[in-house]
Design a protein around this motif. Structure first.
Motif, PDB file in Angstrom:
ATOM      1  N   CYS B 412       0.859  -1.184   0.000  1.00  0.00           N
ATOM      2  CA  CYS B 412       0.000   0.000   0.000  1.00  0.00           C
ATOM      3  C   CYS B 412       0.898   1.239   0.000  1.00  0.00           C
ATOM      4  CB  CYS B 412      -0.922  -0.032   1.214  1.00  0.00           C
ATOM      5  SG  CYS B 412      -0.105   0.514   2.718  1.00  0.00           S
ATOM      6  N   PRO B 413       0.346   2.434  -0.188  1.00  0.00           N
ATOM      7  CA  PRO B 413       1.193   3.633  -0.217  1.00  0.00           C
ATOM      8  C   PRO B 413       1.902   3.912   1.114  1.00  0.00           C
ATOM      9  CG  PRO B 413      -0.966   4.091  -1.150  1.00  0.00           C
ATOM     10  CD  PRO B 413      -1.057   2.742  -0.513  1.00  0.00           C
ATOM     11  N   GLY B 414       1.289   3.470   2.223  1.00  0.00           N
ATOM     12  CA  GLY B 414       1.929   3.647   3.525  1.00  0.00           C
ATOM     13  C   GLY B 414       2.268   5.095   3.823  1.00  0.00           C
ATOM     14  N   CYS B 418       0.097   8.177   2.638  1.00  0.00           N
ATOM     15  CA  CYS B 418      -1.201   8.022   3.284  1.00  0.00           C
ATOM     16  C   CYS B 418      -1.243   8.703   4.644  1.00  0.00           C
ATOM     17  CB  CYS B 418      -1.499   6.539   3.453  1.00  0.00           C
ATOM     18  SG  CYS B 418      -3.076   6.253   4.235  1.00  0.00           S
ATOM     19  N   LEU B 420      -3.264   8.098   7.003  1.00  0.00           N
ATOM     20  CA  LEU B 420      -3.650   7.195   8.090  1.00  0.00           C
ATOM     21  C   LEU B 420      -2.522   6.259   8.500  1.00  0.00           C
ATOM     22  CD1 LEU B 420      -7.131   6.120   6.655  1.00  0.00           C
ATOM     23  CD2 LEU B 420      -6.665   7.902   8.336  1.00  0.00           C
ATOM     24  N   ALA B 421      -1.447   6.260   7.759  1.00  0.00           N
ATOM     25  CA  ALA B 421      -0.393   5.260   7.944  1.00  0.00           C
ATOM     26  C   ALA B 421       0.272   5.368   9.314  1.00  0.00           C
ATOM     27  CB  ALA B 421       0.656   5.417   6.861  1.00  0.00           C
ATOM     28  N   SER B 453       1.262  -3.774   4.392  1.00  0.00           N
ATOM     29  CA  SER B 453       0.377  -2.646   4.685  1.00  0.00           C
ATOM     30  C   SER B 453       1.066  -1.697   5.655  1.00  0.00           C
ATOM     31  CB  SER B 453      -0.929  -3.108   5.340  1.00  0.00           C
ATOM     32  OG  SER B 453      -1.590  -4.068   4.563  1.00  0.00           O
ATOM     33  N   GLY B 454       0.743  -0.411   5.526  1.00  0.00           N
ATOM     34  CA  GLY B 454       1.332   0.606   6.391  1.00  0.00           C
ATOM     35  C   GLY B 454       0.483   0.939   7.600  1.00  0.00           C
ATOM     36  N   CYS B 455      -0.619   0.224   7.779  1.00  0.00           N
ATOM     37  CA  CYS B 455      -1.403   0.335   9.012  1.00  0.00           C
ATOM     38  C   CYS B 455      -2.429  -0.778   9.020  1.00  0.00           C
ATOM     39  CB  CYS B 455      -2.058   1.711   9.181  1.00  0.00           C
ATOM     40  SG  CYS B 455      -3.640   1.908   8.339  1.00  0.00           S
ATOM     41  N   ASN B 457      -5.462  -0.922   8.570  1.00  0.00           N
ATOM     42  CA  ASN B 457      -6.537  -0.975   7.582  1.00  0.00           C
ATOM     43  C   ASN B 457      -6.303  -2.026   6.499  1.00  0.00           C
ATOM     44  OD1 ASN B 457      -8.378   0.934   8.575  1.00  0.00           O
ATOM     45  ND2 ASN B 457      -6.995   2.563   7.927  1.00  0.00           N
ATOM     46  N   ALA B 458      -5.069  -2.465   6.357  1.00  0.00           N
ATOM     47  CA  ALA B 458      -4.774  -3.634   5.527  1.00  0.00           C
ATOM     48  C   ALA B 458      -5.026  -3.446   4.044  1.00  0.00           C
ATOM     49  CB  ALA B 458      -5.542  -4.855   6.038  1.00  0.00           C
ATOM     50  N   CYS B 459      -4.849  -2.234   3.535  1.00  0.00           N
ATOM     51  CA  CYS B 459      -5.006  -2.015   2.095  1.00  0.00           C
ATOM     52  C   CYS B 459      -4.022  -2.881   1.310  1.00  0.00           C
ATOM     53  CB  CYS B 459      -4.790  -0.552   1.757  1.00  0.00           C
ATOM     54  SG  CYS B 459      -5.948   0.531   2.600  1.00  0.00           S
TER      55      CYS B 459
HETATM   56  S1  SF4 Z   1      -3.157   0.210   4.889  1.00  0.00           S
HETATM   57 FE1  SF4 Z   1      -3.162   2.054   6.078  1.00  0.00          FE
HETATM   58  S2  SF4 Z   1      -1.296   3.047   5.399  1.00  0.00           S
HETATM   59 FE2  SF4 Z   1      -1.783   1.591   3.838  1.00  0.00          FE
HETATM   60  S3  SF4 Z   1      -2.988   2.773   2.373  1.00  0.00           S
HETATM   61 FE3  SF4 Z   1      -4.388   1.733   3.773  1.00  0.00          FE
HETATM   62  S4  SF4 Z   1      -4.886   3.263   5.280  1.00  0.00           S
HETATM   63 FE4  SF4 Z   1      -3.003   3.928   4.260  1.00  0.00          FE
END
Ligand code: SF4
Ligand code: HEM
Lengths: 99, 556
Positions: B412-414, B418, B420-421, B453-455, B457-459
């Motif tokens: 993910c962009p992390g 992002c 939210l990361a 994933s960078g948080c 949210n598990a994108c």
């Molecule tokens: S997993 Fe978290 S850090 Fe990665 S894109 Fe989704 S919201 Fe952003």
């Protein structure tokens, strides 16, 4: 018991460009955190944040972020805030371009 | 290829005009951010760490050449000359200016595209197998159904204010390439006694509380699809939890009530709803199916392919790794890797987009797909054209032979983009890919999926990665938690945590340790990483990762 107040800056995103900006002492906004107002008092911090939140047509999503005094002025503390002063690590885009 | 009808076109144009006026009012100060934010989110516009981000829908991941050219034009004209293809089969632009967004949306509308409903508590972009209509193992093309669902859910009055967002994925094959078990609803087209229907899976999802979806019915007749889905959404709308945003997803409803109770409630609701569906939806579906008619495939000798395959080892390696069997033996499905070692997973430059669009136009019946694995697919290519295609891809950094290998990482962009990361993902992916490229071990390791994933949210789908990596903030420092044994396919499973996380400097070494352990203990070269993990469990990997702990326990 409230913890001891640590210094802060007020930061937000610019409405049009979307990039990170910081509140200055004279109520302006800067793209260089070193030019920002370093807030060392909690009550003053709340006032400055309220002021920033009223700046609808300039700043979006204002909040207080931890900072410390460096050689040239305020510096970010947390890595997230450090990234906001630079830009992403995978492309030389954002603030690091003009640095 | 599906074309928007007049209603869709007018609707999209109307939305652009509306949003242009809203942006104008935001800039002149007559709208506050609180008023504007829901409006921009409805139009796919997010505010990220360094800039706005525009998320453009690519329904069921299907694009034509003209659309890909337009995405490239938008990247050049209003962004930074590239775009990021995502696990939801969307494209994201990372640098738009607020003033320019209405023009970007207008340019998208020119080619029948939009950014509507890619956010908010609505039914989101329906995703489908990226090999749809081409795969050799397919019962039927899942895209007509995905398109039917899109038409049905877009602006459906009952579905605009759901408890949370709602995601549907469809596949027409036994091999699950659409991660249907990690969606709110997953559909698999199946055949029984010569009739088509669906296996319906409900309550999957990743994020804060990951769940593998459960089968609510193993055969739903095709004509019952819309009333049945409406019944599911309706039951959830009624009993789903609105008190807590983290418990509002249908996966929690299914988990709390149990699949049997949900099935009973859905069946009852279905009985009420079914009579209202007179069959118009089936006529619409037939109309859509006609628009997805397979392209006319040419019959010609495949000798040029065989010659190149025999003579050119680079071509052979690419062909072995990046091609998939097409239903027509003279054709192949080509995967173009957007994972060059050290590059950002899923990024494509405007030039690369144009090259892929041109190749699709000349050799691929004008069709491109975006895979949830963040690669681009040319679904219908005659094998005789492959050597030339490969040569063109090579010239544009698009010929990396790593599909399904350890460097074909989802990330993910992390925290590079992002808001939210809790940590970065992209540099971790870049370092892992670079490291294993240096080791020249990828092909020896074989099938191994890393997802980052960078948080929470598990994108980046980390829970279903063979090796999953989750970036966290531990006391102001980036820290990475590893899970092993996840699986995103028809044998879906959630990974299990190895133990304490690793700081950024140690994460690549930790992955290397895991992979080395696998190479040491696999029973043969044929046993894949996930098979080895299933046979041995966590223990050997844990002892390799945390030798001191093991030693301490032995001493105790
Ligand atoms: S997993 Fe978290 S850090 Fe990665 S894109 Fe989704 S919201 Fe952003
Ligand atoms: C950068 C801006 C992004 C933001 C702000 C964002 C936000 C979120 C949030 C909050 C969730 C959790 C929702 C929930 O659990 O209810 C989520 C889920 C998800 N996102 Fe993103 N996301 C972003 C980018 C991406 C990208 C780039 C991808 C693809 C690479 C992606 C793919 C997904 C997927 C697949 C899920 C579903 C996981 C699940 O099943 O719960 N997102 N996103």
């Amino acid at each position: 018991m409230s913890r001891e107040f640590t210094p802060k800056v007020v930061t937000a995103n610019d409405l049009i460009e979307g990039d990170a900006i910081w509140l200055t002492e004279d109520d302006g906004w800067t793209r260089d955190i070193a030019q920002a107002e370093l807030i060392e008092d909690e009550a003053h911090g709340q006032l400055r944040l309220l002021h920033a939140l009223s700046q609808h047509s300039v700043a979006v999503g204002a909040y207080l972020a931890e900072a410390q005094l460096g050689e040239w002025g305020p510096q970010p503390v947390h890595f997230r805030e450090i990234f906001r002063t630079r830009g992403p690590s995978n492309h030389a885009h954002g603030k690091q371009e003009s640095a | 290829m599906y074309h928007y009808n007049d209603f869709d076109t007018a609707f999209v144009r109307n939305r652009v005009a509306q949003f242009r006026a809203q942006v104008g009012r935001r800039i002149d100060g007559s709208l506050t951010e609180d008023e504007f934010k829901p409006l921009r989110l409805m139009n796919g516009l997010y505010l990220q760490l360094h800039a706005y981000m525009l998320r453009v829908a690519i329904p069921y991941g299907t694009l034509n050449s003209r659309q890909m050219h337009q995405l490239a034009m938008i990247a050049d004209r209003w962004d930074r000359g590239y775009g990021h293809f995502t696990t939801r089969q969307n494209i994201q632009y990372n640098w738009p200016k607020l003033r320019d967004v209405p023009d970007m949306l207008e340019a998208l509308a020119d080619v029948g595209m939009h950014a509507i409903q890619t956010s908010g508590n609505t039914i989101r972009n329906v995703t489908a197998d990226h090999f749809a209509g081409a795969a050799a193992d397919e019962v039927a093309d899942p895209r007509p159904v995905a398109e039917l669902l899109r038409q049905w859910s877009t602006d459906h009055p009952e579905f605009q204010f759901l408890p949370r967002k709602f995601k549907i994925a469809v596949t027409g094959a036994e091999a699950d390439r659409a991660v249907i078990r990690a969606h709110d609803i997953g559909l698999r087209i199946v055949e029984r006694d010569g009739a088509q229907g669906f296996e319906v899976i409900v309550g999957g999802g990743l994020g804060r509380t990951p769940m593998i979806g459960k089968v609510i019915t193993d055969f739903l007749p095709q004509a019952d699809l819309l009333p049945y889905l409406e019944a599911i959404v309706s039951v959830w709308n009624l009993i789903g939890r609105r008190d807590n945003k983290y418990k509002a997803r249908i996966k929690i409803t299914v988990h709390e009530h149990g699949i049997d109770e949900i099935r009973t409630l859905v069946d009852a609701r279905f009985a009420e709803l079914r009579p209202a569906f007179s069959g118009v939806d089936q006529q619409i579906l037939a109309g859509i199916e006609a628009q997805f008619a397979p392209p006319p495939l040419r019959a010609a000798p495949v000798a040029p392919f065989e010659t190149a395959y025999a003579k050119d080892p680079v071509f052979r390696s690419w062909a072995d790794t990046n091609l998939t069997a097409h239903r027509d033996p003279q054709h192949a499905i080509v995967q173009i890797s957007l994972k060059a070692h050290g590059a950002t997973p899923g990024d494509a430059s405007a030039e690369q987009m144009r090259v892929m669009a041109d190749l699709a136009e000349r050799y691929g019946h004008n069709e491109l797909r975006v895979s949830h694995e963040q690669n681009i697919v040319l679904p219908h290519v005659h094998k005789a054209d492959l050597p030339l295609i490969h040569a063109v891809l090579q010239q544009h950094g698009l010929a990396t032979a790593n599909i399904g290998l350890i460097s074909d990482i989802i990330a993910c962009p992390g925290m590079d983009y992002c808001a939210l990361a809790t940590a970065r993902s992209i540099p971790i992916a870049q370092e892992i890919a670079t490291r294993f490229d240096e080791l020249k071990l990828e092909h020896e390791i074989g099938d191994l999926k890393i997802k980052i994933s960078g948080c929470i949210n598990a994108c980046g789908h980390h829970h279903v990665g063979h090796i999953g990596i989750l970036g966290l903030d531990r006391a102001g420092v980036e820290n990475y938690q590893i899970t092993l044994g996840g699986d995103h396919t028809q044998t879906a499973a959630l990974g299990a945590r190895t133990g304490p996380g690793f700081p950024a400097e140690e994460i690549v070494g930790a992955v290397e340790t895991i992979v080395q352990t696998y190479l040491d203990i696999r029973s043969s070269r044929e046993e894949t990483f996930i098979e080895t993990f299933r046979r041995t469990g966590m223990t050997p990997f844990k002892s390799a990762l945390y030798p001191d702990k093991e030693a301490a326990r032995d001493a105790a």
